[in-house]
Design an enzyme around this catalytic site. Structure first.
Site, PDB file in Angstrom:
ATOM      1  CE  LYS A   1     -51.723 -31.917 -20.767  1.00 38.28           C
ATOM      2  NZ  LYS A   1     -51.933 -33.311 -21.134  1.00 38.28           N
TER       3      LYS A   1
ATOM      4  CE  LYS B   1     -53.997 -37.305 -26.457  1.00 40.48           C
ATOM      5  NZ  LYS B   1     -55.422 -37.479 -26.602  1.00 40.48           N
TER       6      LYS B   1
HETATM    7  P1  NAP Z   1     -59.149 -33.246 -15.453  1.00 41.97           P
HETATM    8  O1  NAP Z   1     -60.600 -33.501 -15.491  1.00 41.97           O
HETATM    9  O2  NAP Z   1     -58.642 -31.849 -15.302  1.00 41.97           O
HETATM   10  O3  NAP Z   1     -58.522 -34.157 -14.272  1.00 41.97           O
HETATM   11  C1  NAP Z   1     -57.171 -34.069 -13.937  1.00 41.97           C
HETATM   12  C2  NAP Z   1     -56.879 -35.110 -12.883  1.00 41.97           C
HETATM   13  O4  NAP Z   1     -55.481 -35.024 -12.532  1.00 41.97           O
HETATM   14  C3  NAP Z   1     -57.644 -34.883 -11.562  1.00 41.97           C
HETATM   15  O5  NAP Z   1     -57.913 -36.117 -10.971  1.00 41.97           O
HETATM   16  C4  NAP Z   1     -56.609 -34.083 -10.741  1.00 41.97           C
HETATM   17  O6  NAP Z   1     -56.829 -34.165  -9.356  1.00 41.97           O
HETATM   18  C5  NAP Z   1     -55.353 -34.807 -11.130  1.00 41.97           C
HETATM   19  N1  NAP Z   1     -54.139 -34.028 -10.884  1.00 41.97           N
HETATM   20  C6  NAP Z   1     -53.731 -32.915 -11.523  1.00 41.97           C
HETATM   21  N2  NAP Z   1     -52.551 -32.486 -11.025  1.00 41.97           N
HETATM   22  C7  NAP Z   1     -52.216 -33.362 -10.049  1.00 41.97           C
HETATM   23  C8  NAP Z   1     -51.107 -33.477  -9.172  1.00 41.97           C
HETATM   24  N3  NAP Z   1     -50.103 -32.581  -9.203  1.00 41.97           N
HETATM   25  N4  NAP Z   1     -51.080 -34.489  -8.295  1.00 41.97           N
HETATM   26  C9  NAP Z   1     -52.093 -35.398  -8.247  1.00 41.97           C
HETATM   27  N5  NAP Z   1     -53.167 -35.364  -9.062  1.00 41.97           N
HETATM   28  C10 NAP Z   1     -53.222 -34.349  -9.951  1.00 41.97           C
HETATM   29  O7  NAP Z   1     -58.399 -33.813 -16.753  1.00 41.97           O
HETATM   30  P2  NAP Z   1     -58.858 -34.988 -17.754  1.00 41.97           P
HETATM   31  O8  NAP Z   1     -59.629 -34.369 -18.855  1.00 41.97           O
HETATM   32  O9  NAP Z   1     -59.401 -36.119 -16.986  1.00 41.97           O
HETATM   33  O10 NAP Z   1     -57.416 -35.358 -18.364  1.00 41.97           O
HETATM   34  C11 NAP Z   1     -56.510 -36.249 -17.717  1.00 41.97           C
HETATM   35  C12 NAP Z   1     -55.401 -36.599 -18.709  1.00 41.97           C
HETATM   36  O11 NAP Z   1     -55.983 -37.249 -19.850  1.00 41.97           O
HETATM   37  C13 NAP Z   1     -54.630 -35.394 -19.241  1.00 41.97           C
HETATM   38  O12 NAP Z   1     -53.277 -35.700 -19.439  1.00 41.97           O
HETATM   39  C14 NAP Z   1     -55.314 -35.126 -20.573  1.00 41.97           C
HETATM   40  O13 NAP Z   1     -54.469 -34.426 -21.471  1.00 41.97           O
HETATM   41  C15 NAP Z   1     -55.640 -36.530 -21.028  1.00 41.97           C
HETATM   42  N6  NAP Z   1     -56.762 -36.640 -21.980  1.00 41.97           N
HETATM   43  C16 NAP Z   1     -57.935 -35.989 -21.775  1.00 41.97           C
HETATM   44  C17 NAP Z   1     -58.969 -36.121 -22.714  1.00 41.97           C
HETATM   45  C18 NAP Z   1     -60.303 -35.417 -22.577  1.00 41.97           C
HETATM   46  O14 NAP Z   1     -61.055 -35.386 -23.570  1.00 41.97           O
HETATM   47  N7  NAP Z   1     -60.655 -34.875 -21.415  1.00 41.97           N
HETATM   48  C19 NAP Z   1     -58.792 -36.919 -23.835  1.00 41.97           C
HETATM   49  C20 NAP Z   1     -57.600 -37.597 -23.994  1.00 41.97           C
HETATM   50  C21 NAP Z   1     -56.584 -37.445 -23.074  1.00 41.97           C
HETATM   51  P3  NAP Z   1     -57.865 -33.137  -8.622  1.00 41.97           P
HETATM   52  O15 NAP Z   1     -59.207 -33.778  -8.730  1.00 41.97           O
HETATM   53  O16 NAP Z   1     -57.344 -33.050  -7.229  1.00 41.97           O
HETATM   54  O17 NAP Z   1     -57.761 -31.816  -9.350  1.00 41.97           O
END
Ligand code: NAP
Length: 302
Positions: A240, A172
């Site tokens: 990050k 990744k």
């Molecule tokens: P996001 O929309 O910011 O969502 C983050 C999620 O993590 C939310 O459900 C948040 O809960 C939860 N969270 C964060 N800190 C936490 C903690 N300490 N305890 C419990 N829950 C926690 O992020 P995302 O875009 O979905 O990304 C999620 C992961 O996938 C990341 O590692 C990211 O790097 C990866 N990713 C993202 C993409 C993309 O295009 N977006 C693509 C590939 C990979 P709350 O709702 O309470 O804030």
């Protein structure tokens, strides 16, 4: 027997992935730190759990998709974490992007309790999560991947076993080096096109299907032309990932010159409080250097 699935983390990615599991007919329990974000899934047929431990106690496979390394450690190993509820023989699949080294440590701690783990980070953006077309890079045992295949196929299109625990996360990070390189090239190219006085949409149409084409250009180029900075992937999460790349590269002693530069450009955007914008807003860092903005009529005369 169809496995009962638990899903932790219903953010931009998790929401779409969980919906696709429901659509594929899996029994699904969900938990999200901000509980109200689970409402939409519950209305669609998922069962809300009170804690990650409770969710794990009622699931055969637990999927995690939260932000960063300490967040995965917290929901899996922390108080009321998955480890407190998971039965021996259960499987945890971490689909977040986190440290490869910490992934190995989590897998070892789960293994001590007879709980299996796969690291299965994804690529394909919010669009891929919603459409079930993600690329999924998997580290861990082949037998557990075979077990997980039906649910991974509900969320993704390209599923690749890349090695043992932590290897999915390493691949990744390889992906992220390519992503940000593409984002920088796209940003420079669009500023250059603007300065050259050509029509940006025509320039985009001319190059996006040829050798210069990329997912980044096809999906985020039009957003830049419309100056639409809504995130598929936020600058904070992109930064990050680059922090993880730079730490791993430092450990391995491998030079990652462009990635270091781009990491610093993203830092300048975070300093301007733009961390919640999409990663394509990288172009804003270059616009400051160039002294003009793409899509505006203040470019220097060609
Ligand atoms: P996001 O929309 O910011 O969502 C983050 C999620 O993590 C939310 O459900 C948040 O809960 C939860 N969270 C964060 N800190 C936490 C903690 N300490 N305890 C419990 N829950 C926690 O992020 P995302 O875009 O979905 O990304 C999620 C992961 O996938 C990341 O590692 C990211 O790097 C990866 N990713 C993202 C993409 C993309 O295009 N977006 C693509 C590939 C990979 P709350 O709702 O309470 O804030």
């Amino acid at each position: 027997m169809t496995e009962r699935i638990g899903f932790i983390g219903l953010g931009i990615m998790g929401r779409g992935m969980a919906h696709n599991l429901l659509k594929a007919g899996f029994e699904l329990r969900v938990w999200n730190r901000t509980a109200s974000r689970a409402d939409e899934l519950v209305q669609a047929g998922a069962i809300a759990a009170a804690t990650p431990a409770e969710l794990a106690a009622q699931s055969d496979v637990v999927i995690v998709c939260v932000s960063d390394t300490p967040d995965v450690v917290g929901v899996v190993l922390g108080e009321q974490g998955v480890i407190g509820g998971a039965q021996s023989g259960a499987l945890v699949i971490d689909m977040s992007t986190i440290s490869p080294q910490v992934t190995q440590e989590i897998a070892a701690k789960l293994g001590d309790k007879g709980v299996h783990m796969l690291d299965a980070p994804v690529s394909g953006g919010s669009e891929g999560a919603a459409r079930g077309t993600l690329s999924i890079m998997v580290g861990g045992d082949a037998a557990q991947l075979e077990r997980a295949m039906p649910l991974l196929q509900a969320m993704g299109k390209t599923i690749t076993h890349v090695g043992g625990h932590g290897s999915g996360q390493t691949v990744k990070l390889v992906n992220q080096i390519l992503v940000v390189g593409n984002a920088l090239a796209m940003s420079e190219a669009l500023l250059f096109a603007q300065a050259g006085g050509v029509d940006l949409q025509r320039a985009f149409d001319a190059v996006s299907q040829g050798a210069a084409g990329s997912w980044m250009l096809s999906n985020r180029g039009p957003q830049i032309l419309a100056r639409d900075w809504r995130p598929g992937f936020t600058i904070d999460l992109q930064q990050k990932d680059l922090r993880l790349v730079l730490a791993a590269a430092d450990q391995m002693g491998v030079p990652v010159l462009a990635t270091g530069l781009i990491s610093n450009l993203y830092r300048t955007l975070q300093a301007r409080d733009l961390g919640s914008e999409g990663n394509h807003a990288l172009i804003k860092a270059l616009e400051v250097l160039a002294g003009f903005e793409v899509g505006q009529s203040n470019a220097p005369d060609a």
